[in-house]
Design an enzyme around this catalytic site. Structure first.
Site, mmCIF file in Angstrom:
data_model
loop_
_atom_site.group_PDB
_atom_site.id
_atom_site.type_symbol
_atom_site.label_atom_id
_atom_site.label_comp_id
_atom_site.label_asym_id
_atom_site.label_seq_id
_atom_site.Cartn_x
_atom_site.Cartn_y
_atom_site.Cartn_z
ATOM 1 N N ASP A 197 0.818 -1.218 0.000
ATOM 2 C CA ASP A 197 0.000 0.000 0.000
ATOM 3 C C ASP A 197 0.848 1.264 0.000
ATOM 4 O O ASP A 197 0.665 2.157 0.840
ATOM 5 C CB ASP A 197 -0.937 0.018 1.215
ATOM 6 C CG ASP A 197 -1.748 -1.253 1.352
ATOM 7 O OD1 ASP A 197 -2.223 -1.758 0.326
ATOM 8 O OD2 ASP A 197 -1.907 -1.740 2.488
ATOM 9 N N GLU A 210 -11.590 1.000 -2.993
ATOM 10 C CA GLU A 210 -10.854 1.498 -1.830
ATOM 11 C C GLU A 210 -9.613 2.237 -2.287
ATOM 12 O O GLU A 210 -9.380 2.403 -3.490
ATOM 13 C CB GLU A 210 -10.479 0.332 -0.894
ATOM 14 C CG GLU A 210 -9.634 -0.725 -1.557
ATOM 15 C CD GLU A 210 -9.549 -2.028 -0.763
ATOM 16 O OE1 GLU A 210 -10.452 -2.288 0.047
ATOM 17 O OE2 GLU A 210 -8.586 -2.778 -0.977
#
Length: 523
Positions: free
Chosen positions: A15, A188
């Site tokens: 991420d 997301e």
């Protein structure tokens, strides 16, 4: 043409989020249940990175007590605005518990960072911040669609203004995105950018596994409506099949370099020995171009490659880190971390200079939500060797050694133990799979064995060899050909990559294990 090799951050660094300040670049990644939280890296050329610290390095900032495996800190975003760095992220308390979002600030990215500013009425995960040209700040995240989910994991991307003085969200909320492709799930990781007259919304979709992808939308108005990019997804590897060298590519962030080039960082995994991703999700870099107002990743190829064209920036290498930590400083190197926030005094580098003294606790490596006496680092290569020297006087029902783990329920322990009194001290290899412990190999230590022991793990792909010695470099194999796949995400589940480190446990909670050095080197 100068090239570089992906991943730029090998091992469990998922991420990624990136920002630029003049000619300096900063990047952060997720850490889940590990402490300190959110490593921060610095680069001058986008390829060579050095870790300068952690954003969340104090218990007051991050209390992970009781947090299950693969919960904790999710998907941080780093941004810079008017002399201040911002890091916003999600704290996931449990599998079904609250998802709470907060941000911290600093003027020096190496720290210290502020205490958390917890945001009220900020549902969802993977928040991001956007600073518009008028100086106003905005928060984006995901949430359940107000009309309900039309299919499993159907989520919505939403926006609200962030008042930097009140440190809270204010004003109306806006729905920006409700799915790029019919049935694509898990919207997301949103990021907003303004390029020219357009606002661009970058989204992670398809989950973080094989179907992961990056999609884009744009609007001339910050609050929308946003039009879908006709070339979506602009990045995915799912069409390459499960046998690709790099898989589950997604969750990206963009940066404009100081020479005007655009680049993308994203996560991906390198399976080996079959579809097994022991190193978890890693950080990759790719060039990005703009064509007719839309971003194109790695033009002409559209995928992440292991060897790619380097940025047209002066190369800036940092001093190479040693493969061996001799614990000769009074602070742990940034590579080391703990399982959850340490409770009490877990270790010392001062009590016996030149050694890492790990304090024994009555907490086993198999206990979920616990903080065992463990100090570890990430696996970063498919084939590697780890060696350490341990000096330890065991108390009754105690163990110490090295552990290769995905979680409390999936790991290997090469440990010295005195649990079997009639046999005296033994060296054994214990496998924990799905929470079930099995002793794979065991040998009594000879009478001449002193308190100093040598331990070694060699990983040749998915084949592991565990060895020990009572003299330096005099190795005796305890077990070889051991299956390494149980520490892969594909067997153990979860969102983290494999870790390797030192541990000790004592049922009475007394004593300590002294580690003279810890060497990790690729093979």
């Amino acid at each position: 043409m100068r090239t570089f090799r992906n991943p730029i951050l090998p091992g469990f660094y998922p991420d990624p989020s990136i920002c630029r300040v003049d000619e300096d670049y900063y990047m952060v990644t997720s850490t889940f249940e590990y402490f300190p939280g959110v490593p921060i890296f610095h680069s001058r050329d986008l390829v060579n990175w050095r870790q300068i610290g952690h954003v969340l390095d104090r218990p007051s900032q991050l209390d992970l007590s009781g947090v299950p495996a693969s919960r904790g800190i999710y998907a941080p975003t780093i941004r810079y605005h008017e002399g201040v760095f911002y890091m916003v992220t999600t704290f996931v308390e449990s599998a079904a518990g609250a998802r709470r979002n907060f941000y911290v600030t600093t003027q020096d990215p190496a720290g210290p960072w502020s205490e958390p500013n917890w945001l009220e009425e900020a549902p969802g995960i993977d928040p991001s911040l956007f600073f518009d040209t008028d100086g106003r700040a905005y928060y984006t995240g995901n949430r359940m669609p107000p009309g309900g989910q039309r299919y499993p994991k159907h989520m919505e991307i939403w926006l609200q203004e962030l008042d930097l003085d009140k440190k809270q969200l204010v004003g109306p909320t806006y729905s920006l995105w409700d799915g790029a492709l019919n049935g694509i799930h898990a919207q997301e990781g949103p990021h907003l950018y303004k390029v020219g007259e357009w606002y661009y919304l970058l989204i992670a979709e398809g989950g973080t596994g094989f179907t992961h992808s990056v999609t884009v939308a744009r609007s001339r108005s910050l609050t929308g409506p946003y039009e879908t990019g006709k070339t979506n997804p602009i990045l995915t590897h799912r069409h390459l099949g499960r046998g690709a060298d790099i898989v589950n590519v997604g969750h990206a962030d963009l940066v404009e370099a100081h020479n005007g080039e655009w680049w993308l960082v994203c996560l991906g995994s390198r399976p080996y020995g079959g579809p097994f991703r022991n190193m978890g999700r890693e950080t990759f870099l790719a060039p990005l171009a703009w064509e007719e107002g839309w971003p194109v990743v790695n033009p002409g190829k559209g995928i992440i490659e292991e060897v790619m064209r380097a940025p047209n920036l002066p190369e800036h290498r940092w001093p190479s880190a040693s493969s061996c930590d001799n614990f000769d400083r009074f602070a742990l190197d940034n590579i080391w971390c703990f399982i959850r926030t340490p409770a009490g005094e877990l270790y010392s580098l001062r009590e016996r200079p030149g050694f890492l003294r790990l304090k024994s606790k009555p907490v086993r490596m198999t206990e979920e939500g616990a903080n065992p006496a463990f100090v570890g680092r990430r696996q970063q290569h498919a084939s590697f060797a780890v060696r350490t020297a341990l000096e330890w006087e065991p108390a009754n029902k105690s163990e110490a050694g090295i552990v290769f783990l995905s979680s409390h329920a999936y790991h290997y322990r090469l440990e010295i133990a005195d649990a079997i009194a009639e046999e005296g001290r033994v060296i054994r290899l214990v496998r924990t799979e799905a929470g079930i412990e099995t002793t794979l190999a065991q040998s009594p230590l000879p009478p001449e064995a002193g308190s100093r022991m040598y331990l070694k793990l060699e990983a040749y792909g998915q084949k592991l060899t565990f060895s020990y010695g009572i003299e330096s470099e005099q190795w005796k194999v305890l077990a070889e050909g051991v299956d390494g796949t149980i520490v892969s995400t594909d067997v153990a589940g979860g969102f983290t990559g494999a870790m390797i480190g030192m541990f000790t446990v004592c049922e009475a909670g007394i004593g300590a294990a002294d580690f003279d050095y810890f060497e990790y080197a690729p093979l």
